[in-house]
Design a protein around this motif. Structure first.
Motif, mmCIF file in Angstrom:
data_model
loop_
_atom_site.group_PDB
_atom_site.id
_atom_site.type_symbol
_atom_site.label_atom_id
_atom_site.label_comp_id
_atom_site.label_asym_id
_atom_site.label_seq_id
_atom_site.Cartn_x
_atom_site.Cartn_y
_atom_site.Cartn_z
ATOM 1 N N GLY A 28 0.852 -1.145 0.134
ATOM 2 C CA GLY A 28 -0.082 -0.080 -0.002
ATOM 3 C C GLY A 28 0.742 1.176 0.067
ATOM 4 O O GLY A 28 2.008 1.344 -0.586
ATOM 5 N N ASP A 29 0.442 2.256 0.487
ATOM 6 C CA ASP A 29 1.133 3.464 0.647
ATOM 7 C C ASP A 29 1.712 3.875 1.795
ATOM 8 O O ASP A 29 1.638 5.179 2.196
ATOM 9 N N LYS A 30 2.232 3.040 2.698
ATOM 10 C CA LYS A 30 2.909 3.261 4.131
ATOM 11 C C LYS A 30 4.282 2.958 4.121
ATOM 12 O O LYS A 30 4.630 1.888 3.695
ATOM 13 N N GLU A 31 5.053 3.765 4.695
ATOM 14 C CA GLU A 31 6.511 3.521 5.105
ATOM 15 C C GLU A 31 6.542 3.755 6.473
ATOM 16 O O GLU A 31 6.016 4.798 7.251
ATOM 17 N N ILE A 32 7.438 3.024 7.282
ATOM 18 C CA ILE A 32 7.533 3.046 8.578
ATOM 19 C C ILE A 32 9.259 3.351 8.949
ATOM 20 O O ILE A 32 9.888 2.430 8.220
ATOM 21 N N VAL A 33 9.680 4.291 9.829
ATOM 22 C CA VAL A 33 11.311 4.218 10.212
ATOM 23 C C VAL A 33 11.097 4.147 11.734
ATOM 24 O O VAL A 33 10.153 4.788 12.253
ATOM 25 N N GLY A 34 11.985 3.443 12.256
ATOM 26 C CA GLY A 34 11.789 3.249 13.624
ATOM 27 C C GLY A 34 13.083 2.403 14.220
ATOM 28 O O GLY A 34 13.896 1.792 13.397
ATOM 29 N N THR A 35 13.372 2.170 15.356
ATOM 30 C CA THR A 35 14.397 1.580 15.946
ATOM 31 C C THR A 35 13.825 0.166 16.180
ATOM 32 O O THR A 35 12.999 -0.111 16.990
ATOM 33 N N LEU A 36 14.440 -0.934 15.762
ATOM 34 C CA LEU A 36 14.115 -2.162 15.824
ATOM 35 C C LEU A 36 14.587 -2.671 17.068
ATOM 36 O O LEU A 36 15.598 -2.773 17.516
ATOM 37 N N ARG A 37 13.628 -3.166 17.994
ATOM 38 C CA ARG A 37 13.693 -3.840 19.198
ATOM 39 C C ARG A 37 13.864 -5.334 19.087
ATOM 40 O O ARG A 37 14.413 -5.976 20.043
ATOM 41 N N GLY A 38 13.136 -5.766 18.431
ATOM 42 C CA GLY A 38 12.819 -7.277 18.089
ATOM 43 C C GLY A 38 11.935 -7.832 17.203
ATOM 44 O O GLY A 38 11.322 -6.895 16.485
ATOM 45 N N PHE A 39 11.810 -9.085 16.799
ATOM 46 C CA PHE A 39 11.354 -9.636 15.686
ATOM 47 C C PHE A 39 11.104 -11.128 15.888
ATOM 48 O O PHE A 39 11.880 -11.854 16.612
ATOM 49 N N ASP A 40 10.303 -11.926 15.244
ATOM 50 C CA ASP A 40 10.018 -13.348 15.499
ATOM 51 C C ASP A 40 10.289 -13.860 13.970
ATOM 52 O O ASP A 40 10.612 -13.463 13.002
ATOM 53 N N GLU A 41 10.146 -15.379 13.857
ATOM 54 C CA GLU A 41 10.338 -15.768 12.756
ATOM 55 C C GLU A 41 9.420 -15.535 11.564
ATOM 56 O O GLU A 41 9.373 -15.736 10.292
ATOM 57 N N TYR A 42 8.339 -14.941 11.992
ATOM 58 C CA TYR A 42 7.215 -14.409 10.828
ATOM 59 C C TYR A 42 7.526 -12.930 10.425
ATOM 60 O O TYR A 42 6.900 -12.176 9.840
ATOM 61 N N VAL A 43 8.569 -12.148 11.110
ATOM 62 C CA VAL A 43 9.282 -11.025 10.834
ATOM 63 C C VAL A 43 8.244 -10.052 11.192
ATOM 64 O O VAL A 43 8.045 -8.769 10.856
ATOM 65 N N ASN A 44 7.306 -10.492 12.329
ATOM 66 C CA ASN A 44 6.563 -9.423 13.187
ATOM 67 C C ASN A 44 7.716 -8.697 14.043
ATOM 68 O O ASN A 44 8.671 -9.290 14.522
ATOM 69 N N MET A 45 7.658 -7.188 13.816
ATOM 70 C CA MET A 45 8.597 -6.620 14.523
ATOM 71 C C MET A 45 7.978 -5.456 15.754
ATOM 72 O O MET A 45 6.937 -5.067 15.661
ATOM 73 N N LEU A 47 9.000 -2.063 17.218
ATOM 74 C CA LEU A 47 9.836 -0.904 16.905
ATOM 75 C C LEU A 47 9.537 0.264 17.906
ATOM 76 O O LEU A 47 8.329 0.498 18.477
ATOM 77 N N ASP A 48 10.530 1.058 18.299
ATOM 78 C CA ASP A 48 10.658 2.277 18.972
ATOM 79 C C ASP A 48 10.795 3.323 18.185
ATOM 80 O O ASP A 48 11.472 3.396 17.133
ATOM 81 N N GLU A 49 10.275 4.515 18.757
ATOM 82 C CA GLU A 49 10.495 5.897 18.219
ATOM 83 C C GLU A 49 10.212 5.870 16.459
ATOM 84 O O GLU A 49 10.932 6.034 15.747
ATOM 85 N N VAL A 50 9.039 5.591 16.524
ATOM 86 C CA VAL A 50 8.407 5.303 15.304
ATOM 87 C C VAL A 50 7.985 6.512 14.387
ATOM 88 O O VAL A 50 7.109 7.332 15.332
ATOM 89 N N ILE A 51 8.243 6.779 13.222
ATOM 90 C CA ILE A 51 7.625 7.611 12.457
ATOM 91 C C ILE A 51 6.948 6.906 11.043
ATOM 92 O O ILE A 51 7.532 6.018 10.336
ATOM 93 N N GLU A 52 5.547 6.917 10.985
ATOM 94 C CA GLU A 52 4.788 6.265 10.057
ATOM 95 C C GLU A 52 4.233 7.361 8.874
ATOM 96 O O GLU A 52 3.881 8.464 9.210
ATOM 97 N N TYR A 53 4.810 7.068 7.543
ATOM 98 C CA TYR A 53 4.623 8.151 6.635
ATOM 99 C C TYR A 53 3.600 7.158 5.636
ATOM 100 O O TYR A 53 3.582 6.192 5.388
ATOM 101 N N GLU A 54 2.313 8.225 5.333
ATOM 102 C CA GLU A 54 1.499 7.526 4.597
ATOM 103 C C GLU A 54 1.224 8.668 3.470
ATOM 104 O O GLU A 54 0.969 9.792 3.561
#
Length: 88
Positions: A28-45, A47-54
């Motif tokens: 879609g039309d979203k981009e996200i920038v943030g500090t990666l804190r963790g993820f799992d095998e499905y790449v669920n993430m 994130l801290d200090e996030v900026i969402e661009y739409e």
């Protein structure tokens, strides 16, 4: 020859990004920038200090968030260390 090449697997690359800024392009039309804190095998993430661009018909909308849990199903591209505000 193939045995002498160090191959970095996708999850290993993401693991190296923990604690760093990451730029995520979503379906879609979203981009996200943030500090990666963790993820799992499905790449669920997480994130801290996030900026969402739409991207909207009225232009680019920016939303700041403290922390999010991002569903990996909707991720298209990960850019370690990237930031959309410096590339446009």
């Amino acid at each position: 020859m193939a045995s002498s090449i160090n191959r970095l697997q996708p999850l290993a690359l993401i693991d190296k990004c923990i604690g760093s800024r990451i730029w995520i392009l979503m379906k879609g039309d979203k981009e996200i920038v943030g500090t990666l804190r963790g993820f799992d095998e499905y790449v669920n993430m997480v994130l801290d200090e996030v900026i969402e661009y739409e991207i909207t018909p009225n232009g680019k909308r920016e939303t700041k968030l403290d922390q999010i849990l991002l569903n990996g199903t909707n991720i298209c591209i990960l850019v370690p260390g990237g930031d959309p505000s410096t590339t446009r």
